[in-house]
Structure formats: structure tokens, C-alpha cells
Design a protein around this motif. Structure first.
Motif, PDB file in Angstrom:
ATOM      1  N   ASP A  42       3.480  -8.882 -41.761  1.00  0.00           N
ATOM      2  CA  ASP A  42       2.554  -8.858 -42.898  1.00  0.00           C
ATOM      3  C   ASP A  42       2.936  -7.762 -43.892  1.00  0.00           C
ATOM      4  N   GLU A  43       3.238  -6.567 -43.401  1.00  0.00           N
ATOM      5  CA  GLU A  43       3.612  -5.468 -44.304  1.00  0.00           C
ATOM      6  C   GLU A  43       4.935  -5.768 -45.018  1.00  0.00           C
ATOM      7  N   PHE A  44       5.862  -6.380 -44.291  1.00  0.00           N
ATOM      8  CA  PHE A  44       7.143  -6.733 -44.908  1.00  0.00           C
ATOM      9  C   PHE A  44       6.934  -7.757 -46.016  1.00  0.00           C
ATOM     10  N   HIS A  45       6.094  -8.752 -45.773  1.00  0.00           N
ATOM     11  CA  HIS A  45       5.795  -9.763 -46.794  1.00  0.00           C
ATOM     12  C   HIS A  45       5.219  -9.118 -48.052  1.00  0.00           C
ATOM     13  N   ARG A  46       4.312  -8.167 -47.869  1.00  0.00           N
ATOM     14  CA  ARG A  46       3.621  -7.569 -49.017  1.00  0.00           C
ATOM     15  C   ARG A  46       4.595  -6.804 -49.904  1.00  0.00           C
ATOM     16  N   VAL A  47       5.519  -6.090 -49.297  1.00  0.00           N
ATOM     17  CA  VAL A  47       6.486  -5.332 -50.099  1.00  0.00           C
ATOM     18  C   VAL A  47       7.523  -6.262 -50.703  1.00  0.00           C
ATOM     19  N   ALA A  48       7.996  -7.236 -49.921  1.00  0.00           N
ATOM     20  CA  ALA A  48       9.029  -8.146 -50.414  1.00  0.00           C
ATOM     21  C   ALA A  48       8.510  -9.023 -51.545  1.00  0.00           C
ATOM     22  N   LEU A  49       7.248  -9.449 -51.481  1.00  0.00           N
ATOM     23  CA  LEU A  49       6.685 -10.271 -52.547  1.00  0.00           C
ATOM     24  C   LEU A  49       6.452  -9.469 -53.817  1.00  0.00           C
ATOM     25  N   HIS A  67       8.364  -7.151 -54.955  1.00  0.00           N
ATOM     26  CA  HIS A  67       9.620  -6.724 -55.582  1.00  0.00           C
ATOM     27  C   HIS A  67      10.689  -7.797 -55.323  1.00  0.00           C
ATOM     28  N   SER A  68      10.622  -8.869 -56.100  1.00  0.00           N
ATOM     29  CA  SER A  68      11.568  -9.967 -55.910  1.00  0.00           C
ATOM     30  C   SER A  68      12.964  -9.636 -56.427  1.00  0.00           C
ATOM     31  N   ASN A  69      13.109  -8.515 -57.150  1.00  0.00           N
ATOM     32  CA  ASN A  69      14.420  -8.123 -57.680  1.00  0.00           C
ATOM     33  C   ASN A  69      15.237  -7.320 -56.675  1.00  0.00           C
ATOM     34  N   ILE A  70      14.684  -7.031 -55.498  1.00  0.00           N
ATOM     35  CA  ILE A  70      15.370  -6.239 -54.480  1.00  0.00           C
ATOM     36  C   ILE A  70      15.804  -7.156 -53.345  1.00  0.00           C
ATOM     37  N   HIS A  71      16.988  -6.870 -52.804  1.00  0.00           N
ATOM     38  CA  HIS A  71      17.505  -7.627 -51.662  1.00  0.00           C
ATOM     39  C   HIS A  71      16.950  -7.022 -50.374  1.00  0.00           C
ATOM     40  N   PHE A  72      16.163  -7.806 -49.630  1.00  0.00           N
ATOM     41  CA  PHE A  72      15.572  -7.355 -48.375  1.00  0.00           C
ATOM     42  C   PHE A  72      16.202  -8.106 -47.207  1.00  0.00           C
ATOM     43  N   THR A  73      16.464  -7.357 -46.122  1.00  0.00           N
ATOM     44  CA  THR A  73      16.952  -7.944 -44.880  1.00  0.00           C
ATOM     45  C   THR A  73      16.118  -7.390 -43.737  1.00  0.00           C
ATOM     46  N   ARG A 121      14.370   3.588 -55.985  1.00  0.00           N
ATOM     47  CA  ARG A 121      15.126   2.676 -56.856  1.00  0.00           C
ATOM     48  C   ARG A 121      16.254   1.966 -56.117  1.00  0.00           C
ATOM     49  N   ALA A 122      16.012   1.635 -54.884  1.00  0.00           N
ATOM     50  CA  ALA A 122      17.009   0.916 -54.095  1.00  0.00           C
ATOM     51  C   ALA A 122      17.079  -0.539 -54.538  1.00  0.00           C
ATOM     52  N   THR A 123      18.257  -1.117 -54.472  1.00  0.00           N
ATOM     53  CA  THR A 123      18.447  -2.542 -54.765  1.00  0.00           C
ATOM     54  C   THR A 123      18.746  -3.343 -53.501  1.00  0.00           C
ATOM     55  N   ASP A 124      18.967  -2.647 -52.385  1.00  0.00           N
ATOM     56  CA  ASP A 124      19.237  -3.311 -51.109  1.00  0.00           C
ATOM     57  C   ASP A 124      18.544  -2.505 -50.011  1.00  0.00           C
ATOM     58  N   ILE A 125      17.604  -3.158 -49.290  1.00  0.00           N
ATOM     59  CA  ILE A 125      16.812  -2.479 -48.264  1.00  0.00           C
ATOM     60  C   ILE A 125      16.902  -3.285 -46.979  1.00  0.00           C
ATOM     61  N   LYS A 126      17.222  -2.583 -45.887  1.00  0.00           N
ATOM     62  CA  LYS A 126      17.294  -3.210 -44.569  1.00  0.00           C
ATOM     63  C   LYS A 126      16.194  -2.636 -43.681  1.00  0.00           C
ATOM     64  N   MET A 138      15.749 -12.024 -39.043  1.00  0.00           N
ATOM     65  CA  MET A 138      14.540 -12.814 -39.271  1.00  0.00           C
ATOM     66  C   MET A 138      14.415 -13.248 -40.728  1.00  0.00           C
ATOM     67  N   PHE A 139      14.776 -12.370 -41.662  1.00  0.00           N
ATOM     68  CA  PHE A 139      14.691 -12.670 -43.092  1.00  0.00           C
ATOM     69  C   PHE A 139      15.931 -12.131 -43.784  1.00  0.00           C
ATOM     70  N   ASN A 140      16.411 -12.905 -44.744  1.00  0.00           N
ATOM     71  CA  ASN A 140      17.477 -12.449 -45.635  1.00  0.00           C
ATOM     72  C   ASN A 140      17.102 -12.943 -47.030  1.00  0.00           C
ATOM     73  N   LEU A 141      16.519 -12.042 -47.819  1.00  0.00           N
ATOM     74  CA  LEU A 141      15.930 -12.416 -49.106  1.00  0.00           C
ATOM     75  C   LEU A 141      16.747 -11.821 -50.243  1.00  0.00           C
TER      76      LEU A 141
END
Length: 613
Positions: free
Chosen positions: A174-181, A183-189, A40-45, A197-200
Motif C-alpha cells: 500500500d505504501e509503495f503504491h501511494r508513492v509510485a502513483l 510520482h509517475s516520472n520516477i522509475h520504481f523497482t 530528486r532521484a529518477t530511479d528508486i529501488k 514484484m514491480f518494475n515501473l
């Protein structure tokens, strides 16, 4: 007699399990990111070094673990998701895989830091090759941090099987895209070798897709929405004009889990039937929500394939919903059988106002009179008399004599039309058959050339010489081209820029989401540039070759495949002759760059045998 069957030690069993679970650094990324989401993380690096071979670290602000849980998570068959066998068929979190952390710890150096929100102190554990090196209390922020270092350090054979950093990095992406897409409610870096490379940030689904793939993604998307008792579908598909040759941007998510399904992909392609070019692949980001008890997620070790209870109904619903969206947003052609197209107003007459015709009558007109009427009512205007009209006839006699002389000479030429030499000269040297093959006569019989393969060979050797000798010529564009690509495609283009320059491309600047091209090779048209680069990116999906010669060879093959004349193209006699002459001027005219024969020969003796009865 001693027993043959024996139980394996735990560390050996974990290494064997790791072969199924952990295939490359991207497998570790997938496991750790999914665990962070389940916490249940809201911010993942995500932090990686050397494409994950040296370090894969995931830091989250989730629930964290107690001291007991922190120790137990490295044991085999340890899970927080399963209590009984029936739970396997009603999972709402990521896939159950009890060997995940135990397998990772068996083949790498793992450092874990975790702390629960209500606790004052956290737990710091270090595991190397399934051996617990240390466990101590530490002051830590809320959440969990997993650092996996030196992957496959104790299995050199597995480490040698890893691909280059470029290839492994693309798998991680590719794996990062799959998880980030999912869960659009989580902040990914995402950080790679110290660079962000990404700050979503948390956003809507559409904005998350645009943030990941950048460029002009937003204008490509068509929303899809459908609610039924069997499945709930939402997401986006791309417009047909933005279809690509590769299948990179195609994502299915079932209950927020990425899956691969050739059956569902066929349903999407069926919805695009008739509005896509041959070989084109549309992009899609489709999210399906179904009851957990109607799917089986445990038919594949990596959980990327699942089994549906009613696949046929799902196929029909998905196809119909996409087709409806394409028609609703005027992307697909719509037929109206009640409309008469003959009554449509042409575009250039649409805004014009009609003129009222006027009638003029000559009351004095007598059709039996021999005199012509004094006034003309037609639109014809009599030309004004030309001044110095005598000058128009100056030198007329001289010109007439020359014309007569020229006519006489032509008569002499035509008199020799039927001479043997002239007849032989007028015979065609080459013939095109079905816009596919070129037939030319030779001393022993005839040669039949495959026009597409022959042109591929000619272009391939030209590009290879240009890249090797660095003497490629370019044509300057009047207006520079702006081409938009995703971040991963931009990295590929950046690595290939030197080789592309040697073929004749001139790059003005590179931005984060697009490139600017001001010059192109002389045998490439402006409209073909995007097709050439798209084909090149498709051919290099599995990575760029390490050696420069292999890079040049791959680029030359890809560009030759894109630019070669296709089957079904009509060629003039001159073009046919140039192609045949160019083929036999090559160093290896017998085969195409893809090792397919370019021509065959038939002797007169072979033809005689065909007629022998």
C-alpha cells in the motif's frame, strides 16, 4: 527531597518517538521512499525481506549527502526542509518529520551509504540502536542507500505486536503504491525475498495506474480534468459497472502527497449517486493541486490527513467535475426533456425499408349477390386437401370412450374436494412476509425465520463440510472464465487456491494479472463467481488467518454471505419449506455464521395475551 522530573536520555526519547513514527515495516518504507523522492532521484529501488521485518532497503540515484549531513540526519529534529516556523505552512516537499531517521535508528540496525555527484568518495555509516558503530570513507555510486535491518530488535514487545508476513507485506504494498502513483516520472523497482514484484518505468499517469494494477484497468478509467482558482483537479475515476465491494483502489493526492479524507470521499460518492449498486465502491485516482498556504498538513503524525481552508467549495468542485466527466463519456444517464421517446424507431426496425402498399379492387364484386366471389383478395390461403383423410378418424370412438371415463373419474375426485383430510392437505405450511420472513406453524404456536440469515447458516455448514471432508462437487463450464485482478489480489487468491478447490472451484491456470476458472461449485452460478471472489477478497483485506481451520471458516462465511438469498427475494412455497427444513437440519440452527438469530418462536399463549383486553 530529590527531584521527580528529569530529562530522558536521547536513546529513550528516540524510542518513544519511534512509537509514533514507526508502527510497522511499512512506516519505514514510507519514510525512506519519500526521502528518496525529495533527493530528486529518477530511479528508486525498494528491497524487502520477510515483509520488511528482516530488511527494508531503499537505493536511489539522488543528490546524496555530504559527510556532515550524513551524520546529522540521524539526530532528532534534523531536517532539510524547515528553516523557520512559517515554513511549515508552505511545504512543497514531503511532510516535515524531524524524528524519522533518528527514530528508525533507535529501534533497528541501520546501514547508510551516500555520495554526492561532485565528490570522489562517499560516506558509509552504521548505527545500531542509536549508537554509531562506525563511520568511514568508501567508494560508492552517486545517490543514497538506506538498509534497515532487524526492526524492533531491542523492543521485543513491539515486535510481537506485528502481524503475519502476509498482512505486513500488504501494508508495504500500500505504501509503495501511494508513492509510485504520486510520482509517475520516477522509475520504481520493488523486490521481495529476491523476486521482482514491480518494475515501473517512467510513464504517463494513466500508464502508471495500469502498470500497477494491471488487468483491464485501462478500460475502466474515465478521465477527470478541472481548472479553477481554488483547486486544479486531474486524474481518473472508474466506470460504475466496474465498482467493487472493497475500498482498495481509492487514492487522493494533494500536491503529490497521499491523503485520506472522508469528506472528499463523500463528494465522489455523491457524484455517483443513482448509478451505483448498494454497497459498491468506485475506484478513483484523483490529484488535487492547491496553494500550499491554504492547507495544514501537520494535524496528523503520519501526514495522511490535512485541513483545507475552504472545504465546502472543494467539495462542490470535486463533485461537479466527476459528474461532468461521467456524463461527458456517456457513463451516467442523461435526460433530454425535449425529445419525444414515442417517436424513436425500435432497434429491430431501424435498418428495414418500408414497403409501398398496393390496392386491388374486384370490379365484379356484388355485395347483394347470394353467390360467393370467385376470387379472394385476403392473405388467407385455403389449405390443400389432405390425402387419406379417413385415417384421421381411426380409433376416434375408443378415444371418446376413454375421455368420457376419465371425466367421470375426475367428477368422483372432485366430489371429495371438501373432505377434512383434503382441506388440511391444501393448507399452506409456510408463508412469506414482506419477502423477508418465513412463517411456519408448530405445535406450540409459530416460528418466524429470517430467510437471509437462515440461508447463510445452511450454506455456511455446507461449505465447511465440503472443505473439511474434501468431497465438494463441481460443475464444468462450457467456456472457462477469465477474471482479472491486481497483483496483491492475485497473491491472495494464490494462497487461497487449495481451500477454494475444496469448495468446488477448478483453476486451469494462474497468470500475473488474471486467473482462468473452468469449474465452479454446484450451488454457484457463472454470473456469481466474480461477486463471490470479490467479497472474499474484501473480507480478507486484513490478512489471511494462519490456521487452516480459520481459513476455511473465513472462506465459508464469505461465500455464504455472497450467495445467501437476499431480503426482498420472493420464494415459492417449495423453496420456503426447503429453507426451513434445511435450517433445522443444521448443527447450530439458532444463529447465523455472524452470530445473529435466525428465527424466533411465538407460543399460542403469547398470542392469546395480545388479544386479551
Amino acid at each position: 527531597m530529590s527531584s521527580i522530573i528529569q530529562l530522558l536520555p536521547d536513546h529513550v526519547a528516540n524510542q518513544i518517538a519511534a512509537g509514533e513514527v514507526v508502527q510497522r515495516p511499512a512506516s519505514v518504507v514510507k519514510e525512506l521512499l519519500e526521502n528518496a523522492v525529495d533527493a530528486r532521484a529518477t530511479d528508486i529501488k525498494l528491497i524487502i525481506k520477510d515483509a520488511g521485518k528482516a530488511l527494508v532497503q531503499v537505493i536511489d540515484n539522488g543528490l546524496g549527502m555530504s559527510v556532515t549531513d550524513a551524520r546529522l540526519c540521524f539526530e532528532r529534529h534534523a531536517t532539510s526542509k524547515i528553516r523557520q516556523a512559517e515554513d511549515l505552512f508552505s511545504l512543497h516537499t514531503k511532510g516535515f518529520r524531524g524524528e524519522a531517521l533518528a527514530s528508525i535508528a533507535a529501534i533497528a540496525h541501520v546501514e547508510m551509504k551516500t555520495k554526492q555527484d561532485q565528490e570522489e568518495l562517499g560516506t558509509h555509516i552504521i548505527v545500531e540502536g542509536s549508537k554509531f558503530v562506525s563511520q568511514e570513507v568508501a567508494v560508492l555510486p552517486k545517490g543514497t542507500s538506506f538498509a534497515v535491518k532487524n526492526l524492533f530488535f531491542n523492543i521485543p514487545a513491539r515486535r510481537n505486536f506485528l502481524k503475519s508476513d502476509t498482512v505486513e507485506y500488504r501494508h508495504v504494498i500500500d505504501e509503495f503504491h501511494r508513492v509510485a502513483l504520486a510520482h509517475s516520472n520516477i522509475h520504481f523497482t520493488f523486490y521481495h525475498n529476491g523476486s521482482e514484484m514491480f518494475n515501473l518505468p517512467p510513464s504517463t499517469l494513466r500508464q502508471r495506474i495500469v502498470n500497477i494494477f494491471s488487468g483491464k484497468t485501462n478500460e475502466k478509467l474515465v478521465p477527470v480534468q478541472e481548472e479553477t482558482e481554488i483547486v486544479s483537479i486531474q486524474g481518473f475515476v472508474s466506470k460504475p459497472e466496474f465498482a467493487k465491494k472493497n475500498r482498495g483502489e481509492q487514492f487522493f493526492f494533494v500536491n503529490d502527497r497521499f491523503i485520506k479524507s472522508g469528506y472528499l470521499h463523500h463528494a465522489v460518492m455523491a457524484a455517483y449517486d443513482g448509478i451505483l449498486k448498494d454497497g459498491a465502491q468506485p475506484s478513483y485516482f484523483l490529484y488535487l493541486t492547491v496553494p500550499p498556504n491554504t492547507i495544514d498538513i501537520n494535524i496528523h503524525p503520519t501526514k495522511t490527513e490535512i485541513k483545507f481552508d475552504d472545504e465546502h467549495a472543494l467539495y462542490a468542485i470535486l463533485r461537479a467535475s466527476i459528474k461532468h466527466s461521467l456524463g461527458q463519456f456517456n457513463v451516467a444517464p442523461v435526460l433530454d426533456f425535449d425529445r419525444d421517446s414515442n417517436l424513436d424507431t425500435p432497434y429491430h426496425y431501424k435498418d428495414l425499408t418500408g414497403e409501398t402498399p398496393t390496392i386491388q379492387v374486384d370490379g365484379n364484386f356484388n355485395p347483394f349477390s347470394e353467390e360467393k366471389p370467385s376470387k379472394q383478395f385476403s392473405s388467407y390461403r385455403k389449405p390443400e386437401p389432405t390425402a387419406n383423410w379417413e385415417s384421421l378418424y381411426v380409433g376416434l370412438k375408443q378415444d371418446t370412450d376413454e375421455i368420457g371415463q376419465m371425466t367421470f373419474e375426475n367428477e368422483e375426485v372432485t366430489s371429495s374436494l371438501f373432505n377434512d383430510e383434503e382441506v388440511e392437505h391444501s393448507v399452506h405450511k409456510t408463508y412469506q412476509i414482506h419477502k423477508k420472513y418465513i412463517v411456519s406453524s408448530i405445535k406450540s404456536g409459530m416460528v418466524i425465520v429470517d430467510q437471509q440469515r437462515a440461508h447463510q447458516r445452511v450454506l455456511y455448514e455446507q461449505f465447511l463440510v465440503n472443505m473439511t471432508v474434501h468431497q465438494a462437487s463441481s460443475q464444468q463450464l462450457l467456456f472457462p472464465l477469465n477474471l482479472f485482478y491486481s497483483s496483491s489480489e492475485m497473491e491472495l487468491i494464490a494462497e487461497l487456491q487449495l481451500s477454494l478447490r475444496n469448495t468446488g472451484f477448478i483453476f486451469e491456470e494462474n497468470n500475473t494479472d488474471h486467473i482462468v476458472i473452468s469449474g465452479i461449485p454446484v450451488n454457484v452460478t457463472e454470473s456469481e463467481v466474480s461477486l463471490v471472489l470479490e467479497q472474499l477478497l474484501s473480507d480478507l483485506q486484513d490478512g489471511i488467518p494462519e490456521s487452516s481451520f480459520s481459513q476455511n471458516d473465513t472462506i465459508a462465511k464469505s461465500m455464504a454471505k455472497s450467495l445467501a438469498v437476499k431480503t426482498g427475494t420472493h420464494l415459492t412455497e417449495k423453496e420456503q419449506e426447503n429453507l426451513v427444513n434445511g435450517l433445522f437440519a443444521c448443527k447450530d440452527p439458532n444463529v447465523s455464521p455472524f452470530h445473529k438469530p435466525t428465527f424466533i418462536t411465538m407460543r399460542v399463549e403469547d398470542l392469546d395475551k395480545k388479544f386479551a383486553i
